[in-house]
Motif scaffolding. Structure first.
Motif, PDB file in Angstrom:
ATOM      1  N   GLU A  74       0.874  -1.174   0.000  1.00 20.85           N
ATOM      2  CA  GLU A  74       0.000   0.000   0.000  1.00 20.85           C
ATOM      3  C   GLU A  74       0.911   1.224   0.000  1.00 20.85           C
ATOM      4  N   THR A  75       0.779   2.070  -1.005  1.00 22.96           N
ATOM      5  CA  THR A  75       1.610   3.274  -1.071  1.00 22.96           C
ATOM      6  C   THR A  75       0.790   4.480  -0.609  1.00 22.96           C
ATOM      7  N   ILE A  76       1.447   5.629  -0.586  1.00 23.92           N
ATOM      8  CA  ILE A  76       0.752   6.854  -0.184  1.00 23.92           C
ATOM      9  C   ILE A  76      -0.403   7.148  -1.149  1.00 23.92           C
ATOM     10  N   GLU A  77      -0.230   6.773  -2.427  1.00 19.40           N
ATOM     11  CA  GLU A  77      -1.327   7.005  -3.383  1.00 19.40           C
ATOM     12  C   GLU A  77      -2.550   6.182  -2.990  1.00 19.40           C
ATOM     13  N   GLY A  78      -2.297   4.930  -2.575  1.00 23.46           N
ATOM     14  CA  GLY A  78      -3.396   4.050  -2.178  1.00 23.46           C
ATOM     15  C   GLY A  78      -4.086   4.566  -0.925  1.00 23.46           C
ATOM     16  N   LEU A  79      -3.273   5.006   0.045  1.00 21.44           N
ATOM     17  CA  LEU A  79      -3.873   5.530   1.280  1.00 21.44           C
ATOM     18  C   LEU A  79      -4.676   6.793   0.988  1.00 21.44           C
ATOM     19  N   ASN A  80      -4.143   7.621   0.101  1.00 19.79           N
ATOM     20  CA  ASN A  80      -4.843   8.860  -0.267  1.00 19.79           C
ATOM     21  C   ASN A  80      -6.196   8.542  -0.906  1.00 19.79           C
ATOM     22  N   ASP A  81      -6.184   7.617  -1.867  1.00 16.54           N
ATOM     23  CA  ASP A  81      -7.425   7.306  -2.590  1.00 16.54           C
ATOM     24  C   ASP A  81      -8.452   6.621  -1.693  1.00 16.54           C
ATOM     25  N   SER A  82      -7.956   5.889  -0.691  1.00 20.27           N
ATOM     26  CA  SER A  82      -8.883   5.147   0.170  1.00 20.27           C
ATOM     27  C   SER A  82      -9.608   6.066   1.143  1.00 20.27           C
ATOM     28  N   GLY A  83      -9.073   7.262   1.359  1.00 15.32           N
ATOM     29  CA  GLY A  83      -9.672   8.176   2.336  1.00 15.32           C
ATOM     30  C   GLY A  83      -9.286   7.869   3.770  1.00 15.32           C
ATOM     31  N   LEU A  84      -8.455   6.825   3.985  1.00 15.94           N
ATOM     32  CA  LEU A  84      -8.119   6.402   5.350  1.00 15.94           C
ATOM     33  C   LEU A  84      -7.265   7.431   6.094  1.00 15.94           C
ATOM     34  N   ILE A  85      -6.592   8.310   5.356  1.00 13.06           N
ATOM     35  CA  ILE A  85      -5.735   9.294   6.039  1.00 13.06           C
ATOM     36  C   ILE A  85      -6.224  10.728   5.793  1.00 13.06           C
ATOM     37  N   LYS A  86      -7.483  10.840   5.371  1.00  9.57           N
ATOM     38  CA  LYS A  86      -8.021  12.170   5.069  1.00  9.57           C
ATOM     39  C   LYS A  86      -7.888  13.101   6.280  1.00  9.57           C
ATOM     40  N   ASP A  87      -8.207  12.556   7.463  1.00  5.21           N
ATOM     41  CA  ASP A  87      -8.136  13.391   8.669  1.00  5.21           C
ATOM     42  C   ASP A  87      -6.696  13.805   8.961  1.00  5.21           C
ATOM     43  N   LEU A  88      -5.744  12.894   8.751  1.00  5.38           N
ATOM     44  CA  LEU A  88      -4.332  13.236   8.968  1.00  5.38           C
ATOM     45  C   LEU A  88      -3.881  14.302   7.970  1.00  5.38           C
ATOM     46  N   GLN A  89      -4.301  14.138   6.733  1.00  4.74           N
ATOM     47  CA  GLN A  89      -3.935  15.132   5.714  1.00  4.74           C
ATOM     48  C   GLN A  89      -4.483  16.509   6.103  1.00  4.74           C
ATOM     49  N   GLU A  90      -5.699  16.519   6.639  1.00  2.00           N
ATOM     50  CA  GLU A  90      -6.298  17.802   7.037  1.00  2.00           C
ATOM     51  C   GLU A  90      -5.578  18.421   8.230  1.00  2.00           C
ATOM     52  N   THR A  91      -5.237  17.592   9.237  1.00  2.00           N
ATOM     53  CA  THR A  91      -4.562  18.183  10.392  1.00  2.00           C
ATOM     54  C   THR A  91      -3.138  18.611  10.028  1.00  2.00           C
TER      55      THR A  91
END
Lengths: 162, 286
Positions: A74-91
């Protein structure tokens, strides 16, 4: 002699023919054009190349592509597309936890792996989790803030759902 | 940097791995977690013709108890030393050492066997193995032998493993009643190589400490057993005098390397400070 390998990258089956010396990072970047996996030191010191391999964070520069044969990446692209780190990206955005951004993908990967196993980390635990990630811009304080804030949001959300 | 070209084979058994090594005329390197081997290739410190991947060999995995000894497969990852309840109960110095080993992502891949076979003088698990009086199970074409950790670490990056042999497992004697342990290190930053480190175990009886075992690391070419310090503590209760005597004894136990950035006298001083800290904070494990 080149080797045929099959692995799952971000949920998709991938079949590639690689030289044994090809690192997983080079496979992702050069063959699959997934350039969110950054290469800094290529010796396991900087943490910019972290990916999830069969569910745990690893340095893609220290894993040979042939070693990842048959495994799930699982790469950063996969995590980004999955929405699993959306909250981390926002903070990270809210707290100014990035400037040049080179280290950010690895930071997010470490943060994602930390919060998957520890929903309420102390600042010390966050710092320990980031000990293998270099950032040369921010001084780390904002990154610790961002991860701490994301953990708080998740805990509050979980409480609200009860 | 990128690695030089090499061939790669994934061995299915130890015999398989050893025959691949023989066929390559020794121009081969065994790969376990790869977290020392792969950077050494990228830095072009070595350039073997063949890498032999040991990660698929069942005999090198697993953690199990046999007759008062814990057998830890060489392929056991660092993170398992941190989390596995059997290791915590029966090889507690590995668990105590694990948080000091590199960083979380490295610990997910690096192996105990790889760390011991690599024998970096600044690494934690070798000293823990010496302090626990572990024995190392080595396979050769002649059969399997067990080498005490005291005899295993020979020199800088050099062990009792002969070319082509495979470290299969680590055997650790289970703690006895009254056993206490301590582990700590001094490093410039979290996860950095230690400037000095100490692994200690002993048995605490009403009359004082028995079976004191002290291994210091990053003070020489391999983990150093501090025999004079052990003797200074034997039969005594831990108090300020006993600790001071053990610290003083390190003068005879250690002959640290001298370099301009890090004089031998400074390393000896730090070793004394650290040993004092560890002895003052010994924890009961059984």
């Amino acid at each position: 002699m080149k080797a045929d390998i099959t692995l799952t990258v971000n949920g998709e089956a991938v079949r590639e023919t690689v030289e044994p010396r090809t690192s997983l990072a080079d496979l992702l970047r050069d063959n699959l054009r997934l350039t969110g996996t950054h290469l800094g030191c290529e010796m396991g010191a900087c943490g910019a190349c972290l990916v999830m391999l069969d569910g745990v964070a690893v340095h893609a520069c220290l894993v040979l592509a042939v070693q990842a044969d048959g495994q799930k990446v699982e790469t950063i692209e996969g995590l980004n597309d999955s929405g699993l780190i959306k909250d981390l990206q926002e903070t990270f955005h809210d707290r100014n936890a990035l400037q040049c951004g080179f280290c950010t993908n690895g930071m997010l990967m470490s943060a994602y792996a930390l919060l998957a196993g520890n929903s309420d980390p102390s600042r010390d635990e966050i710092r320990d989790a980031l000990s293998g990630n270099y950032c040369r811009c921010t001084g780390y304080e904002a990154i610790v803030d961002a991860i701490s804030a994301a953990a708080d949001h998740r805990l509050n959300k979980a409480k609200g759902a009860q | 940097m990128k690695s030089p070209a090499f061939e790669y084979v994934r061995a299915e058994s130890v015999a398989d791995a050893m025959s691949a090594y023989a066929e390559a005329d020794g121009d081969a390197v065994y790969l376990s977690g790869g977290h020392s081997v792969v950077p050494s290739l990228a830095l072009r410190l070595q350039a073997p013709a063949l890498l032999i991947d040991l990660s698929n060999i069942a005999a090198l995995s697993g953690i199990s108890l046999h007759d008062g000894w814990l057998r830890i497969g060489a392929m056991t990852r660092h993170v398992q030393a941190l989390k596995d309840p059997l290791i915590a109960a029966h090889a507690p110095l590995f668990t105590a050492a694990a948080p000091f080993v590199a960083h979380p992502a490295i610990r997910n891949r690096g192996t105990l066997g790889g760390s011991l076979a690599h024998a970096d003088p600044a690494s934690e698990f070798p000293a823990a193995a010496v302090a626990m009086r572990a024995e190392l199970e080595i396979a050769s074409s002649q059969g399997i032998r067990r080498v005490p950790a005291d005899d295993f670490f020979v020199d800088i990056y050099e062990t009792a493993i002969e070319p082509g042999e495979v470290l299969q497992a680590i055997h650790v004697p289970s703690p006895v009643a009254g056993q206490v342990i301590g582990f700590d290190e001094i490093a410039r930053r979290r996860g950095d190589y230690a400037m000095v480190g100490a692994a200690v175990q002993a048995v605490s009886r009403g009359s004082g400490l028995e079976d004191v075992s002290i291994a210091l690391f990053s003070v020489g070419n391999h983990p150093v057993r501090a025999r004079k310090a052990q003797a200074a503590l034997t039969g005594r209760m831990i108090d300020a005098d006993a600790i001071a005597d053990a610290q003083a004894a390190l003068e005879d136990d250690l002959d640290p390397p001298d370099d301009p950035q890090f004089p031998a006298s400074m390393r000896l001083h730090l070793a004394r400070v650290l040993l004092g800290r560890v002895l003052a904070n010994l924890e009961a494990v059984a």
